[in-house]
Motif scaffolding. Structure first.
Motif, PDB file in Angstrom:
ATOM      1  N   TYR B  65       9.746  -3.058   2.720  1.00 33.99           N
ATOM      2  CA  TYR B  65       9.288  -1.846   3.408  1.00 33.99           C
ATOM      3  C   TYR B  65       8.867  -0.842   2.346  1.00 33.99           C
ATOM      4  N   ALA B  66       7.826  -0.116   2.607  1.00 31.58           N
ATOM      5  CA  ALA B  66       7.434   0.948   1.679  1.00 31.58           C
ATOM      6  C   ALA B  66       6.646   1.996   2.445  1.00 31.58           C
ATOM      7  N   ASP B 117       5.663  -7.706   4.985  1.00 28.17           N
ATOM      8  CA  ASP B 117       5.475  -6.398   4.339  1.00 28.17           C
ATOM      9  C   ASP B 117       5.239  -5.359   5.408  1.00 28.17           C
ATOM     10  N   ASP B 119       4.250  -1.553   5.559  1.00 26.51           N
ATOM     11  CA  ASP B 119       3.816  -0.386   4.801  1.00 26.51           C
ATOM     12  C   ASP B 119       3.495   0.755   5.752  1.00 26.51           C
TER      13      ASP B 119
ATOM     14  N   LEU C  68      -1.869  -2.492  -1.463  1.00 34.20           N
ATOM     15  CA  LEU C  68      -0.787  -3.100  -0.693  1.00 34.20           C
ATOM     16  C   LEU C  68      -0.638  -4.556  -1.149  1.00 34.20           C
ATOM     17  N   ARG C  78       4.887  -6.274  -5.465  1.00 32.67           N
ATOM     18  CA  ARG C  78       4.774  -4.817  -5.496  1.00 32.67           C
ATOM     19  C   ARG C  78       5.087  -4.294  -6.894  1.00 32.67           C
ATOM     20  N   ASP C 119      -5.137   4.139  -1.578  1.00 32.06           N
ATOM     21  CA  ASP C 119      -4.343   2.936  -1.318  1.00 32.06           C
ATOM     22  C   ASP C 119      -5.206   1.884  -0.651  1.00 32.06           C
TER      23      ASP C 119
END
Lengths: 243, 243, 243, 243, 243, 243
Positions: B65-66, B117, B119, C68, C78, C119
């Protein structure tokens, strides 16, 4: 009633001992054991608060948890050597801090900081719950120390309640109190419950490790935990009553 | 009944949308919104498992998670720039992974890995619960993809249930469903509940942010969460039914 | 004239779209696409400047670029998990920052800071050039926002020109505009060109990936880039003209 | 014609010297000076290639650039102490590696690795260009060493061309060759150009530090650079001719 | 008397040279050689002291030691790339700093900081001892520079003695002075001795690499070291006498 | 004879106690006290050796030293939180490892690894010397454990001697044994001496903290240390004799 590997009944705590004032250096300290789990809890008092709190008239209580590399059956790598703190360590540190802050009136504490360190010297399940229970004793002593030094007012009562914690879990369909390591790895559901001296909840963290659990199971786990926490509260009180 | 700032009733979800297959690259993906909270969930399928699992005939599902730095109202520093992942990020990554594994039969998945993932592109409360709900959809699609490619057997059913999550909390003494950010910061008690399609609990994480809570409050929060999760399960089913 | 895999002529951009104001949180934002490449650009405005600039009457514009993990066809680790930012990320962040500063009159901006975040949500070649083109739009909106709030004077014009960027390259001896990923990996020479709205160069970064290139090849690449940048400038103007 | 602070004409290099074989330990080495800028370049030869290249019959050449803390007028903090490599260092290391690979036939090199280290002992502008020019000499010697030891075949010619680099820039509207530090900080436009012995471009990196530049300015900078690189090529040839 | 591989007698130093003022940038500098070991020592003077010393009327001298990656026969990974400084580097940096501080009157230095950097350009044993001997020369020059600029008073004498260092060891039962690398790896006992110009000890660090050593052996090693240090003191004096 | 603050004579150790087998988890362990200094030493045995030693028929012994944050009078930041290990920690870890290896016959140990952890629970001077003395006891027990399990042959004697350590120092011109913290900070010269059971030196690390020391002072410090180490050897023998 089921008997467990170590002879306990399902609703029985392991032997819990609190060696208060273990450290000659810290303002408050306790070496707590839940069976073979042993955690050294220290409370470090510093006048003043972190910059983001300055001038608000409130104090700060925070905590750090760690485990010695050979606390466990297999040695683990030091987090200082890895250069980063693992997710589990972070999570438990945050849990301890939140649990203690729930019983602290930060206004009454004044602009002072108390840093709790919980270092697991030996691990046999329940290290986070033992940490919380022991940390409360260290915290209480640090506050008394601060009162003695005049950092906290004579009539201030920064501690508005006590707090302790215990794990519960379901093993082979049976709810059990205060899991030792061999029980913990077999539990289908595992719950850590943080309860105040008045019997209110601060944290309820239940996790299905195997099959998800239903409402009835959740309820019996909570019952067990509340009863266990009441016993722990007595042990804390006795430790603090001794001089 | 109380009306909330955004006009919802206390037992009402925000508008939830799932844009399935948002990514051209991932084996499964979903852009999920809980109101203004928007999370891009991708599922990356790789044949094989980490070394420690090799040869055990079981697969692996894990999650990261980010949050984008400007997902929130004030920009936060990137964790890549800080050089370390914060405790909160770790904690949520672990929660998402556990929640998904609770509905996966890793034997049926075979020796394959699925990396999720999540995000957060925009944050307005409930980012962890939206992540779980969206991640389930991405996961389901990745498993279908793997079945199509022959990585997973025609008759294997790695998904034994669905899973979704929602936050609940007590604000001004009133239990409420699916807290937006402005509500979250005011909540006395805050609980994240992860529930399967069959209505069983995977995770119950309740935290007293202000005053500790009692058993009755805990019960009404669980009632709200179970009802909300049922609605989320319908939305997931609809998203997955569309082709 | 050669036709490319996706049907474009050698001097044709991919479809470029700019979704302005994508974020509810940032002072300026744009979701830009160059074909399948999609970058979310946000501009965060803060009064004040870093300490080393304080008191000089000038503002500061800087940028951070990131991708990402599953933006690409194979998931990459990451950078927050690795604990360090890679060379490529650093290089592109610095390029974006320099490109934007070239069209900003920092005196007119006053002692204010604008932080750009680019991003990459999905990557298909040209992520750095799309970032620059999109970032300009976010920057322009953040400056308008600041003017509206009175942080920037009514008569100040911090933006002295616009700026956009495009990649060009030589594939099988043929100069081509705006390379998609499959083209990029095959290019013998690869050049990123940053051009202002008035047609002046801010950056020219040409690299021989295979055989070195001669002056004539360099010249035709620059011709292509200047024409492409003019088109991009029109697209930016249209996006900013819309309200 | 304009005369510069150090008495040079605008198209004149600083005094360039190459002390070949400075190191007793490395397979190839050169201490190169561009005026007061001094860089120690070493080439370390190892049989074998990184895992990702194994079995492809091709070799690998890569480079790392660094600066001693007191190479500059003000001491800078060591990157080893900071615990992370800065963006500038990364960028230059990558540039040096790419520049050298452009003149290496990796098939002819065979499955061998050459690691170039460029450590700036003293910095007065042009450290990256001096690094490339010196690194080529170290590389050539390491290849000769490998040929002598039989790691590279008698009839293989891994070096298909030579390579050198020089900076050019526009100062007060005037294009100038090989900028010293005091010139570099005043340049409106700054360009690093990497050119092979045959006069082809490997890298062209032009940056507007102040005002953007036009096509005519770009052209005169390239003219200056190509002429300077030809002189550097002669100096390299002389150094390598000596035994 | 035993003759050594390089023809020296057991009580003979390698050829020691000191190239003073090697750097155009630093306030003091020396390129010192002990045989093939070459260390560039610079001293950087800054008015003011670290915060923890401010207002105490005393100065600060500290040191950092590092080795270029190809200083040794096999290339080692850069500590900046590893992201952490190794134990050996730390240990030597601290040793150099302590050794220099032993001959500095920090009161006489005033609130000024001198940072010593010792970068090993080539390593053949004795890098830490050569660093100390060379660093003293750089330090002396930096203090003279500071006196010239008025940072240090005309009548202040911050240097109360000189300091140099040498290694000694027992090889095949025989005590020897100033070990080269091939000797160092064979030594049963290895000792680094730091001695002032007046013949007093600052550091004595003896380590049994193989068999532990007895008092008689310790004594003969100290005798050798004291004599060697006296010679090094002469060489330092000569270097500083030259202008 | 001078009497010290805590009533000891200058040649007297503090009270030394060794609680052998403190840990239920480690193969060998000892909680050692030198007065108020308390160190938990564990020895973790693992069959096999690090890759670089494999196949050489020799074992490996290494050590890590660390201090709990509140072991000292003022809490220090955790190295795991800082993300890097300090120079002092590294230096002491290396010293402990070398000291133990000096009494181990690695051939007789066979291809096995013993990892020593010395965690300082409370610090009052002499933590490194107490660590070495305690670690020897833990090491001896781990070797006995390994012999019992058949990892080490019945007739192998991996321990060829015992080893202990003590600090000595000069305070107000007077040599003293086993410095407590308040003495340590006042010492002009400080020496840590590691001595085997047979009275041979493994390490002699003397440092002038204030004025440099002469040969006569060095000699009296060594005399004191050798006598103190003999007493420590007796205490170790007694601890190991008990069952």
């Amino acid at each position: 009633m089921t008997t467990r590997k170590d002879g306990r009944t399902t609703d029985q705590l392991r032997q819990v001992t609190i060696e208060r004032g273990w450290s000659d250096q810290a303002e408050g300290s306790a070496l707590i054991s839940y069976g073979k789990t042993r955690v050294l809890c220290t409370a470090s008092f510093t006048p003043g608060v972190p910059r983001w709190l300055t001038g608000k008239g409130r104090g700060w209580v925070t905590a750090e948890y760690a485990m010695l590399p050979r606390a466990t059956n297999e040695r683990s790598r030091r987090e200082s050597v890895k250069g980063r703190i693992g997710g589990r360590t972070h999570e438990i540190s945050r849990l301890i801090g939140r649990s203690l802050r729930a019983v602290v009136d930060t206004k009454a504490l004044g602009e002072n900081t108390i840093m709790i360190d919980c270092d697991v010297l030996q691990a046999d399940g329940g290290t986070r719950t033992a940490s919380i229970t022991g940390a409360y004793v260290a915290l209480a002593d640090a506050i008394e120390w601060a009162r003695g030094k005049g950092h906290v007012g004579k009539n201030s009562t920064p501690l508005i309640d006590s707090v302790s914690a215990v794990s519960v879990g379901i093993i082979d369909g049976e709810p059990m109190l205060d899991l030792a390591y061999v029980e913990d790895v077999r539990a289908e559901t595992d719950m850590n419950v943080v309860v105040t001296g008045r019997g209110l909840f601060v944290e309820v963290q239940g996790t299905a490790e195997g099959a998800p659990f239903d409402r009835r199971e959740l309820d019996s786990l909570l019952d067990l935990a509340v009863a266990g926490a009441a016993e722990l509260g007595d042990i804390q009180r006795n430790a603090l009553a001794a001089s």
